[in-house]
Enzyme design. Sequence first.
Site, PDB file in Angstrom:
ATOM      1  CG  LEU A  78      -5.916   3.261   0.977  1.00 25.29           C
ATOM      2  CD1 LEU A  78      -5.722   1.859   0.416  1.00 25.29           C
ATOM      3  CD2 LEU A  78      -6.941   4.035   0.171  1.00 25.29           C
ATOM      4  CG  ASP A  79      -1.952   3.468   0.021  1.00 34.58           C
ATOM      5  OD1 ASP A  79      -1.615   2.276  -0.098  1.00 34.58           O
ATOM      6  OD2 ASP A  79      -2.485   4.115  -0.898  1.00 34.58           O
ATOM      7  CB  SER A  80      -1.960   4.596   6.926  1.00 36.00           C
ATOM      8  OG  SER A  80      -2.600   5.604   6.168  1.00 36.00           O
TER       9      SER A  80
END
Length: 225
Positions: free
Chosen positions: A168-170
């Site tokens: 997630l969001d990486s």
Amino acid sequence: MDEDFLNLSKLFSATRSVVRVPDLDPKFKIGILASKQDHCLVDLLHRWQEGRLPVEITCVISNHERGPNTHVIRFLERNNIPYHYLNTTKENKREGEILELVLDTDFLVLARYMQILSGNFLRTYGKDVINIHHGLLPSFKGGNPSKQAFDAGVKLIGATSHFVTEELDSGPIIEQMVERVSHRDNLESFVQKSENLERQCLAKAMRSYCELRVLPYEENRTVVF
């Protein structure tokens, strides 16, 4: 020249190369996924209308139902862009239906789409997905992060546009922008600045991507020319 490009690819561990002539090649076909917040979606639609984004928008998909007289729906109808409302739940993210709708796209854009795409979705789609999120993470999570950040008196806000991965969001970062805020800002101006950064950051990331100026390398990095 071939040897120069070969050496460059080895230097950055590049695994693919694409040659595209913007004035001659067809525009990228994209699907846009959005939730309730309109600011990024509306901005992309108007940039597309003005010819500032070299894309063809094939559809807009949302887990939020919009009425027939809303600005977004009227705009889409005028421009013959299909709008698909897919109500999602924790148990059913409607990913199979989304995949059918975006089958013919070149990449996807998450314009503040507040649903997490599964690893299975990403592997099945098999093409790039570009996301935007505010720069208040991870310090301010949960509901209304802007108010949390405002109440905490932060002095710097930002936005990040990145490729979507299973973590997630990486994913690899394409574009980032920041802006100062101060005691002179109220909550309304604070939110406006944050949303404006998201608009600009996503649009710039998309344009860089469409102009083939974004080169992923190593595991989680990019070169942006």
